[in-house]
Design a protein around this motif. Structure first.
Motif, PDB file in Angstrom:
ATOM      1  N   TYR A  40     -49.519  86.418  91.206  1.00 41.69           N
ATOM      2  CA  TYR A  40     -50.797  86.647  91.880  1.00 41.69           C
ATOM      3  C   TYR A  40     -50.715  87.939  92.686  1.00 41.69           C
ATOM      4  O   TYR A  40     -49.750  88.149  93.421  1.00 41.69           O
ATOM      5  N   THR A  41     -51.727  88.804  92.528  1.00 38.68           N
ATOM      6  CA  THR A  41     -51.848  90.034  93.302  1.00 38.68           C
ATOM      7  C   THR A  41     -53.272  90.096  93.845  1.00 38.68           C
ATOM      8  O   THR A  41     -54.138  89.320  93.426  1.00 38.68           O
ATOM      9  N   ASP A  42     -53.532  91.053  94.746  1.00 41.31           N
ATOM     10  CA  ASP A  42     -54.900  91.253  95.234  1.00 41.31           C
ATOM     11  C   ASP A  42     -55.818  91.768  94.130  1.00 41.31           C
ATOM     12  O   ASP A  42     -57.028  91.639  94.221  1.00 41.31           O
ATOM     13  N   ASP A  43     -55.236  92.360  93.089  1.00 43.14           N
ATOM     14  CA  ASP A  43     -56.018  92.900  91.982  1.00 43.14           C
ATOM     15  C   ASP A  43     -56.262  91.885  90.872  1.00 43.14           C
ATOM     16  O   ASP A  43     -56.848  92.222  89.854  1.00 43.14           O
ATOM     17  N   GLY A  44     -55.782  90.667  91.022  1.00 41.42           N
ATOM     18  CA  GLY A  44     -55.954  89.625  90.021  1.00 41.42           C
ATOM     19  C   GLY A  44     -54.620  89.029  89.624  1.00 41.42           C
ATOM     20  O   GLY A  44     -53.565  89.402  90.144  1.00 41.42           O
ATOM     21  N   THR A  45     -54.661  88.088  88.712  1.00 41.87           N
ATOM     22  CA  THR A  45     -53.449  87.452  88.205  1.00 41.87           C
ATOM     23  C   THR A  45     -52.814  88.368  87.167  1.00 41.87           C
ATOM     24  O   THR A  45     -53.470  88.786  86.219  1.00 41.87           O
ATOM     25  N   LEU A  46     -51.543  88.686  87.367  1.00 41.42           N
ATOM     26  CA  LEU A  46     -50.810  89.564  86.461  1.00 41.42           C
ATOM     27  C   LEU A  46     -49.914  88.716  85.570  1.00 41.42           C
ATOM     28  O   LEU A  46     -49.117  87.920  86.070  1.00 41.42           O
ATOM     29  N   VAL A  47     -50.056  88.879  84.251  1.00 47.89           N
ATOM     30  CA  VAL A  47     -49.250  88.146  83.277  1.00 47.89           C
ATOM     31  C   VAL A  47     -48.358  89.145  82.554  1.00 47.89           C
ATOM     32  O   VAL A  47     -48.845  90.105  81.953  1.00 47.89           O
ATOM     33  N   ILE A  48     -47.043  88.917  82.639  1.00 47.69           N
ATOM     34  CA  ILE A  48     -46.055  89.754  81.969  1.00 47.69           C
ATOM     35  C   ILE A  48     -45.492  88.955  80.815  1.00 47.69           C
ATOM     36  O   ILE A  48     -45.040  87.822  81.004  1.00 47.69           O
ATOM     37  N   ARG A  49     -45.526  89.519  79.612  1.00 48.50           N
ATOM     38  CA  ARG A  49     -44.993  88.837  78.427  1.00 48.50           C
ATOM     39  C   ARG A  49     -43.875  89.671  77.822  1.00 48.50           C
ATOM     40  O   ARG A  49     -43.904  90.889  77.866  1.00 48.50           O
ATOM     41  N   GLY A  50     -42.892  88.978  77.269  1.00 46.33           N
ATOM     42  CA  GLY A  50     -41.777  89.662  76.639  1.00 46.33           C
ATOM     43  C   GLY A  50     -40.739  88.661  76.187  1.00 46.33           C
ATOM     44  O   GLY A  50     -41.063  87.518  75.873  1.00 46.33           O
ATOM     45  N   SER A  51     -39.486  89.087  76.149  1.00 46.98           N
ATOM     46  CA  SER A  51     -38.398  88.191  75.769  1.00 46.98           C
ATOM     47  C   SER A  51     -37.210  88.445  76.680  1.00 46.98           C
ATOM     48  O   SER A  51     -37.034  89.547  77.197  1.00 46.98           O
ATOM     49  N   GLU A  52     -36.443  87.412  76.894  1.00 48.29           N
ATOM     50  CA  GLU A  52     -35.265  87.461  77.763  1.00 48.29           C
ATOM     51  C   GLU A  52     -35.606  88.004  79.151  1.00 48.29           C
ATOM     52  O   GLU A  52     -34.856  88.782  79.732  1.00 48.29           O
ATOM     53  N   LEU A  53     -36.769  87.611  79.694  1.00 45.47           N
ATOM     54  CA  LEU A  53     -37.201  88.068  81.010  1.00 45.47           C
ATOM     55  C   LEU A  53     -36.444  87.330  82.099  1.00 45.47           C
ATOM     56  O   LEU A  53     -36.257  86.111  82.027  1.00 45.47           O
ATOM     57  N   HIS A  54     -36.005  88.075  83.100  1.00 43.41           N
ATOM     58  CA  HIS A  54     -35.284  87.511  84.240  1.00 43.41           C
ATOM     59  C   HIS A  54     -35.808  88.162  85.512  1.00 43.41           C
ATOM     60  O   HIS A  54     -35.981  89.379  85.555  1.00 43.41           O
TER      61      HIS A  54
END
Length: 92
Positions: A40-54
């Motif tokens: 969640y940010t002030d600019d909206g919900t940020l969704v990050i997609r990828g693989s092996e995310l840490h």
């Protein structure tokens, strides 16, 4: 009773070679796994997609976050559907 004003946090994203990302201005983390991180940010919900995310580093007070892995996409979802994120649920 005085009304508390909320000052928006400065929101920035630095992406390095699609492998490392630094984000500021995070209000809360909704969910995360190795393929998706929802913030969640002030600019909206940020969704990050990828693989092996840490998530390497998270500072809730300053709103800074560091993510590593293969980053395939970033997208914002507008709306005020914030019902409490991951850390809000932990503190209940």
């Amino acid at each position: 009773m005085a009304e508390e004003k909320r000052i928006p946090k400065k929101h920035n994203i630095i992406l390095e070679n699609r492998k490392s990302m630094s984000i500021s201005g995070i209000e809360d983390v909704d969910s995360f796994d190795e393929e998706t991180v929802v913030l969640y940010t002030d600019d909206g919900t940020l969704v990050i997609r990828g693989s092996e995310l840490h998530i390497n580093r998270l500072n809730v007070e300053s709103g800074d976050l560091s993510v590593e892995g293969r980053i395939d996409s970033l997208s914002y979802e507008d709306g005020e559907s914030k019902k409490g994120g991951f850390f809000a649920r932990l503190m209940r």
